[in-house]
Design a protein around this motif. Sequence first.
Motif, PDB file in Angstrom:
ATOM      1  N   MET A  62      15.132 -74.341 -43.566  1.00 57.51           N
ATOM      2  CA  MET A  62      14.559 -73.916 -42.292  1.00 57.51           C
ATOM      3  C   MET A  62      14.543 -75.040 -41.258  1.00 57.51           C
ATOM      4  O   MET A  62      14.647 -74.771 -40.062  1.00 57.51           O
ATOM      5  CB  MET A  62      13.150 -73.356 -42.506  1.00 57.51           C
ATOM      6  CG  MET A  62      13.136 -72.120 -43.396  1.00 57.51           C
ATOM      7  SD  MET A  62      14.283 -70.824 -42.875  1.00 57.51           S
ATOM      8  CE  MET A  62      13.467 -70.185 -41.461  1.00 57.51           C
ATOM      9  N   CYS A  63      14.420 -76.283 -41.680  1.00 57.09           N
ATOM     10  CA  CYS A  63      14.457 -77.397 -40.726  1.00 57.09           C
ATOM     11  C   CYS A  63      15.814 -77.442 -40.024  1.00 57.09           C
ATOM     12  O   CYS A  63      15.896 -77.575 -38.801  1.00 57.09           O
ATOM     13  CB  CYS A  63      14.189 -78.716 -41.433  1.00 57.09           C
ATOM     14  SG  CYS A  63      12.504 -78.884 -42.004  1.00 57.09           S
ATOM     15  N   LEU A  64      16.881 -77.325 -40.794  1.00 58.98           N
ATOM     16  CA  LEU A  64      18.215 -77.324 -40.198  1.00 58.98           C
ATOM     17  C   LEU A  64      18.472 -76.062 -39.386  1.00 58.98           C
ATOM     18  O   LEU A  64      19.125 -76.099 -38.347  1.00 58.98           O
ATOM     19  CB  LEU A  64      19.276 -77.464 -41.280  1.00 58.98           C
ATOM     20  CG  LEU A  64      19.312 -78.806 -42.009  1.00 58.98           C
ATOM     21  CD1 LEU A  64      20.349 -78.767 -43.119  1.00 58.98           C
ATOM     22  CD2 LEU A  64      19.592 -79.929 -41.045  1.00 58.98           C
ATOM     23  N   LYS A  70      17.858 -74.729 -31.667  1.00 58.72           N
ATOM     24  CA  LYS A  70      17.022 -75.268 -30.597  1.00 58.72           C
ATOM     25  C   LYS A  70      17.913 -76.125 -29.682  1.00 58.72           C
ATOM     26  O   LYS A  70      18.524 -77.068 -30.136  1.00 58.72           O
ATOM     27  CB  LYS A  70      15.924 -76.124 -31.227  1.00 58.72           C
ATOM     28  CG  LYS A  70      14.722 -76.305 -30.399  1.00 58.72           C
ATOM     29  CD  LYS A  70      13.680 -77.043 -31.228  1.00 58.72           C
ATOM     30  CE  LYS A  70      12.334 -76.971 -30.568  1.00 58.72           C
ATOM     31  NZ  LYS A  70      11.351 -77.725 -31.328  1.00 58.72           N
ATOM     32  N   PRO A  71      17.989 -75.807 -28.387  1.00 58.81           N
ATOM     33  CA  PRO A  71      18.908 -76.535 -27.513  1.00 58.81           C
ATOM     34  C   PRO A  71      18.538 -78.009 -27.332  1.00 58.81           C
ATOM     35  O   PRO A  71      19.407 -78.835 -27.164  1.00 58.81           O
ATOM     36  CB  PRO A  71      18.816 -75.793 -26.180  1.00 58.81           C
ATOM     37  CG  PRO A  71      17.647 -74.896 -26.274  1.00 58.81           C
ATOM     38  CD  PRO A  71      17.310 -74.743 -27.718  1.00 58.81           C
ATOM     39  N   ASP A  72      17.269 -78.367 -27.378  1.00 60.94           N
ATOM     40  CA  ASP A  72      16.881 -79.765 -27.168  1.00 60.94           C
ATOM     41  C   ASP A  72      16.794 -80.555 -28.465  1.00 60.94           C
ATOM     42  O   ASP A  72      16.303 -81.681 -28.487  1.00 60.94           O
ATOM     43  CB  ASP A  72      15.542 -79.830 -26.430  1.00 60.94           C
ATOM     44  CG  ASP A  72      14.417 -79.185 -27.203  1.00 60.94           C
ATOM     45  OD1 ASP A  72      14.698 -78.372 -28.093  1.00 60.94           O
ATOM     46  OD2 ASP A  72      13.246 -79.490 -26.903  1.00 60.94           O
ATOM     47  N   ALA A  73      17.298 -80.034 -29.557  1.00 65.85           N
ATOM     48  CA  ALA A  73      17.221 -80.711 -30.847  1.00 65.85           C
ATOM     49  C   ALA A  73      18.147 -81.926 -30.914  1.00 65.85           C
ATOM     50  O   ALA A  73      17.919 -82.839 -31.663  1.00 65.85           O
ATOM     51  CB  ALA A  73      17.579 -79.743 -31.975  1.00 65.85           C
ATOM     52  N   ALA A  74      19.201 -81.941 -30.091  1.00 67.04           N
ATOM     53  CA  ALA A  74      20.155 -83.048 -30.133  1.00 67.04           C
ATOM     54  C   ALA A  74      19.599 -84.298 -29.449  1.00 67.04           C
ATOM     55  O   ALA A  74      20.116 -85.392 -29.620  1.00 67.04           O
ATOM     56  CB  ALA A  74      21.453 -82.635 -29.469  1.00 67.04           C
ATOM     57  N   GLU A  75      18.553 -84.178 -28.673  1.00 68.23           N
ATOM     58  CA  GLU A  75      17.991 -85.326 -27.942  1.00 68.23           C
ATOM     59  C   GLU A  75      17.232 -86.248 -28.831  1.00 68.23           C
ATOM     60  O   GLU A  75      16.660 -85.998 -29.774  1.00 68.23           O
ATOM     61  CB  GLU A  75      17.090 -84.827 -26.827  1.00 68.23           C
ATOM     62  CG  GLU A  75      17.878 -84.062 -25.788  1.00 68.23           C
ATOM     63  CD  GLU A  75      16.941 -83.508 -24.713  1.00 68.23           C
ATOM     64  OE1 GLU A  75      15.765 -83.870 -24.670  1.00 68.23           O
ATOM     65  OE2 GLU A  75      17.421 -82.710 -23.922  1.00 68.23           O
TER      66      GLU A  75
END
Length: 75
Positions: A62-64, A70-75
């Motif tokens: 679920m974390c992955l 989530k669009p801001d997960a790469a930040e």
Amino acid sequence: MKAIDPSLEKKPFGGKVVVFGGDFRQILPVVIKGGREDIVGSCLRRSILWKDVKLMTLKTNMCLFYAANKPDAAE
């Protein structure tokens, strides 16, 4: 302790849902002055309760999953 429903007295833990977590091969009970046979014989998989266990496995991390959606997960 008396159960509200008498039929629940015959079920393990009075019919309550109990969640066990972990790897059953790595979590062994402590048996004082016991050998390997004693330790393996007292584990949950050899218990009389095991016949009432419903084994469920997690299939999705679920974390992955949430990080990918989530669009801001790469930040």
